[in-house]
Design a protein around this motif. Structure first.
Motif, PDB file in Angstrom:
ATOM      1  N   THR A   5      53.541  86.487  70.033  1.00  0.00           N
ATOM      2  CA  THR A   5      52.496  86.036  69.116  1.00  0.00           C
ATOM      3  C   THR A   5      52.458  84.530  68.921  1.00  0.00           C
ATOM      4  O   THR A   5      51.427  83.990  68.519  1.00  0.00           O
ATOM      5  N   ILE A   6      53.576  83.848  69.191  1.00  0.00           N
ATOM      6  CA  ILE A   6      53.621  82.409  68.940  1.00  0.00           C
ATOM      7  C   ILE A   6      53.830  81.603  70.220  1.00  0.00           C
ATOM      8  O   ILE A   6      53.071  80.687  70.530  1.00  0.00           O
ATOM      9  N   VAL A   7      54.834  81.966  70.996  1.00  0.00           N
ATOM     10  CA  VAL A   7      55.187  81.154  72.165  1.00  0.00           C
ATOM     11  C   VAL A   7      54.283  81.448  73.367  1.00  0.00           C
ATOM     12  O   VAL A   7      53.758  80.531  73.999  1.00  0.00           O
ATOM     13  N   TRP A   9      62.463  88.844  67.751  1.00  0.00           N
ATOM     14  CA  TRP A   9      62.291  88.023  68.963  1.00  0.00           C
ATOM     15  C   TRP A   9      61.011  88.363  69.699  1.00  0.00           C
ATOM     16  O   TRP A   9      60.318  87.470  70.188  1.00  0.00           O
ATOM     17  N   ARG A  10      60.696  89.654  69.794  1.00  0.00           N
ATOM     18  CA  ARG A  10      59.505  90.048  70.551  1.00  0.00           C
ATOM     19  C   ARG A  10      58.251  89.458  69.944  1.00  0.00           C
ATOM     20  O   ARG A  10      57.380  88.945  70.654  1.00  0.00           O
ATOM     21  N   GLN A  35      58.433  75.259  67.651  1.00  0.00           N
ATOM     22  CA  GLN A  35      57.698  76.518  67.499  1.00  0.00           C
ATOM     23  C   GLN A  35      58.665  77.695  67.415  1.00  0.00           C
ATOM     24  O   GLN A  35      58.467  78.620  66.619  1.00  0.00           O
ATOM     25  N   TRP A  36      59.703  77.663  68.238  1.00  0.00           N
ATOM     26  CA  TRP A  36      60.719  78.713  68.170  1.00  0.00           C
ATOM     27  C   TRP A  36      61.435  78.676  66.811  1.00  0.00           C
ATOM     28  O   TRP A  36      61.671  79.720  66.187  1.00  0.00           O
TER      29      TRP A  36
END
Length: 290
Positions: free
Chosen positions: A206-208, A200-201, A189-190
């Protein structure tokens, strides 16, 4: 002219095989176990209703008494501040544990190790007696001049000491819960987020983070509920929270059991409310799995 005849017996056999009834497996011990459980529950309920030792009249008298409701408010305040400050500090400790900086990792690990090793009651009593070690507190430049000086007892009251002790203790467990939630997210996912060129933010929030919340929330909710019940331990500091207040009341009138039931029912009711809130929050974050 010859014709092909289908044997009547075979047709009948096929027809009968298709209509064979499905026999369900019987589980007689399930019914026996259920019946025994119902008998035990019925006996317990009968005892609650008929045993005069429960003294439901006294219970009803004090359940909504002003002193009990005031103590309940203190319990909720301790839970709120302990949770808020504990998880706020826990986030930064989790960041330190996940950091590539060895100094931050070592400091965060040491904090978690220390505060999970020391019993909560010891931590609370330490903060309550902080003035024994430091009679004054000051603000200034480290190892340099002081700008202001305060009496420790004037700054840290019993309630403040309880909040500090609960929050610092909670932070150690919160940090591990948050760290476990973050590392539970697949590394892919990263990588996918980075391949999209997201900052990064945005990668994290939004994803992690939404995926990590699925692992964080159940354990975090358990910690909040545990902290709510654990506030009863501050009674050793003579803070008028719920458990301390019922102790004061039954110390005067000797009605130990009904007063303990007052505290018990309030703990059950509010824990139920927290569990319902937990259910809806978890359902919100599990939408993607359904």
């Amino acid at each position: 002219m010859s014709t092909l005849a289908v044997p009547a017996q075979s047709a009948a056999t096929e027809h009968d095989d298709g209509d064979l009834p499905v026999v369900r497996t019987r589980h007689p011990w399930r019914w026996v176990t259920g019946a025994v459980a119902l008998v035990v529950v019925a006996q317990f309920a009968h005892g609650l209703i008929t045993n005069p030792g429960w003294d439901w009249g006294t219970f009803a008298q004090y359940f909504t008494a002003a002193s009990v409701l005031s103590a309940l408010k203190v319990t909720l305040e301790l839970t709120f501040w302990g949770t808020l400050l504990g998880f706020f500090l826990g986030i930064w400790l989790a960041v330190g544990r996940l950091s590539k900086n060895p100094v931050l990792r070592a400091i965060a690990w040491t904090y978690v190790w220390a505060f999970r090793s020391i019993p909560l009651i010891v931590q609370l009593l330490f903060w309550f007696n902080l003035a024994y070690l430091y009679k004054t507190l000051s603000l200034g430049i480290p190892f340099g001049p002081e700008f202001a000086r305060f009496e420790t007892n004037g700054v840290i009251s019993g309630f403040s000491a309880a909040v500090i002790g609960l929050a610092l203790h909670q932070a150690a467990y919160s940090a591990e819960i948050i760290r476990a939630g973050v590392i539970s997210v697949d590394e892919g996912q990263w990588e996918a987020a980075r391949s999209l060129g997201l900052p990064w933010r945005r990668q994290f929030f939004t994803i992690v983070a939404p995926q990590a919340m699925r692992g964080i929330l159940p354990n975090a909710a358990n910690e909040v509920i545990s902290l709510f019940k654990g506030t009863s331990i501050v009674s050793v500091m003579a803070i008028a929270e719920l458990f301390y207040q019922v102790q004061v009341v039954y110390g005067r009138n000797g009605r130990v059991v009904p007063l303990l039931m007052v505290a018990t029912v309030w703990y059950i009711l509010l824990t139920t409310v927290l569990s319902i809130i937990q259910f809806y929050i978890e359902r919100h974050y599990s939408k993607g799995n359904r």
